[in-house]
Design a protein around this motif. Structure first.
Motif, PDB file in Angstrom:
ATOM      1  N   ASP A  14       0.822  -1.209   0.000  1.00  0.00           N
ATOM      2  CA  ASP A  14       0.000   0.000   0.000  1.00  0.00           C
ATOM      3  C   ASP A  14       0.853   1.254   0.000  1.00  0.00           C
ATOM      4  N   ASP A  15       2.110   1.155   0.529  1.00  0.00           N
ATOM      5  CA  ASP A  15       3.038   2.292   0.397  1.00  0.00           C
ATOM      6  C   ASP A  15       3.309   2.580  -1.080  1.00  0.00           C
ATOM      7  N   ASN A 159      -4.847  -4.496  13.709  1.00  0.00           N
ATOM      8  CA  ASN A 159      -4.571  -5.406  12.579  1.00  0.00           C
ATOM      9  C   ASN A 159      -3.276  -6.188  12.805  1.00  0.00           C
ATOM     10  N   GLU A 165      -2.435  -1.315  15.808  1.00  0.00           N
ATOM     11  CA  GLU A 165      -2.209  -1.230  14.359  1.00  0.00           C
ATOM     12  C   GLU A 165      -0.715  -1.430  14.094  1.00  0.00           C
ATOM     13  N   ASN A 167       1.950  -0.115  12.175  1.00  0.00           N
ATOM     14  CA  ASN A 167       3.007   0.900  12.260  1.00  0.00           C
ATOM     15  C   ASN A 167       3.263   1.307  13.710  1.00  0.00           C
ATOM     16  N   ASP A 241      -2.300   3.399   3.121  1.00  0.00           N
ATOM     17  CA  ASP A 241      -1.373   4.508   2.864  1.00  0.00           C
ATOM     18  C   ASP A 241      -1.865   5.460   1.776  1.00  0.00           C
TER      19      ASP A 241
HETATM   20  O1  RIB Z   1      -1.361  -0.915   9.476  1.00  0.00           O
HETATM   21  C1  RIB Z   1      -1.208  -0.538   8.128  1.00  0.00           C
HETATM   22  C2  RIB Z   1       0.100   0.151   7.937  1.00  0.00           C
HETATM   23  O2  RIB Z   1       1.189  -0.722   8.288  1.00  0.00           O
HETATM   24  C3  RIB Z   1       0.355   0.533   6.485  1.00  0.00           C
HETATM   25  O3  RIB Z   1       1.184   1.659   6.433  1.00  0.00           O
HETATM   26  C4  RIB Z   1       1.081  -0.669   5.949  1.00  0.00           C
HETATM   27  O4  RIB Z   1       1.879  -0.356   4.814  1.00  0.00           O
HETATM   28  C5  RIB Z   1       1.958  -1.017   7.118  1.00  0.00           C
HETATM   29  O5  RIB Z   1       3.126  -0.193   7.072  1.00  0.00           O
END
Ligand code: RIB
Ligand code: CA
Length: 316
Positions: A14-15, A159, A165, A167, A241
């Motif tokens: 997703d980055d 997640n 989460e 990050n 992202d």
């Molecule tokens: O939790 C989602 C985030 O963590 C997004 O930035 C994904 O790329 C991971 O870095």
């Protein structure tokens, strides 16, 4: 004038989509990618950053390597989510360009201090680089225009753990430093990103324009969709992202509240959990603006249309 942005990123599927969306959006000017550990190793993430820029004919944008480990926590990568290469099933040629020798922390400090009030930092990975840049040069707190952080989960489940989460969980101590530094922060948590699901139909729509870039997004997100289906029974993939990036030029996609937000670093079951005091029981001032709702389909349509519009790279 386009908004001047620097990504701090752990590409990551997703980055990579967020970087491509930025390159397809004239409202922003990407001035650098500072790379951090996270979805994959620092080495792999740096290679991915260089390859994605070359795919989009943007190799002119500098890439710098940052930290390969969290401040305190042990290393945690996400091969199950992003694949062994960090880009799912996508296959990109090894990059011809190299990263510049400057460390990401020094790059961030130099760029931010050189243009006070002009740089927006898109922090879409663990916050290790950003936290150390603040500690090395506190003046960047006043010099930064803003920081948009993809991270946290307030009224949404985690997640990575039940509550946290990715990050934020990977480097909660770094998040604690950044959250309380005094920088104008917009937090883009799972509460809004998990409403932004890219479906197979969206990818089929994307591929109505045949190009190496739409093929890349399709191949990368195919792996990501398999992860979301297997682990979270989601039909599609959550593109966290790209939403954070989109808010740099289309903030109206979300609604926000200024809130006091903290992150748990006490080391127990809640480690890395982001806590927003919605009723301000703690009588503390808000330390960030939090995105709480999103026009998800409008955002997905924007993403699809912009990626379609990216000029394909010349035959390599
Ligand atoms: O939790 C989602 C985030 O963590 C997004 O930035 C994904 O790329 C991971 O870095
Ligand atoms: Ca990321």
């Amino acid at each position: 004038m386009p908004k001047r942005i620097i990504f701090d990123t752990d590409p990551g599927i997703d980055d990579a989509c967020a970087i491509l969306l930025a390159l397809a959006s004239p409202e922003v000017s990407v001035e650098g990618l500072s790379v951090v550990h996270g979805n994959c190793s620092l080495e792999q993430a740096t290679t991915n950053a260089l390859s994605v820029l070359e795919l989009a004919n943007a190799a002119r944008i500098p890439v710098v390597k940052g930290c390969e480990l969290p401040l305190v926590q042990p290393s945690l990568l996400a091969p199950e989510t992003h694949g062994d290469t960090g880009l799912g099933y996508a296959k990109l040629p090894s990059p011809r360009t190299g990263h510049i020798a400057q460390h990401a922390i020094d790059f961030l400090i130099e760029k931010i201090l050189a243009s006070p009030g002009e740089i927006t930092l898109l922090a879409i990975g663990p916050l290790t680089n950003v936290a150390l840049a603040i500690r090395q040069e506190p003046r960047i707190v006043q010099a930064l225009k803003e920081i948009i952080i993809m991270g946290g989960a307030l009224r949404y489940e985690g997640n990575t753990t039940a509550l946290a989460e990715f990050n934020t969980y990977v480097d909660p101590h770094a998040a604690h430093i950044v959250y309380h530094a005094g920088i104008p922060v917009t937090l883009v948590p799972l509460d809004v990103t998990y409403q932004c699901v890219l479906t197979q139909d969206d990818v089929r729509r994307l591929q109505e324009v045949e190009s190496p870039i739409t093929k890349f997004v399709a191949d990368a997100t195919r792996f990501y969709m398999e992860f979301h289906d297997e682990f979270q029974k989601i039909d599609g993939c959550v593109i966290n992202d790209p939403l954070a990036l989109a808010l740099a030029f289309a903030p109206e996609l979300c609604t926000y509240r200024d809130l006091p937000v903290d992150v748990d670093i006490s080391g127990g079951i809640c480690m890395g959990k982001t806590v927003a005091d919605f009723y301000n029981y703690g009588k503390k001032p808000a330390n960030m603006r939090v995105a709480l709702d999103v026009r998800a389909r409008d955002f997905i349509d924007l993403f699809v249309e912009r990626i379609q519009s990216l000029a394909p790279s010349p035959k390599l």
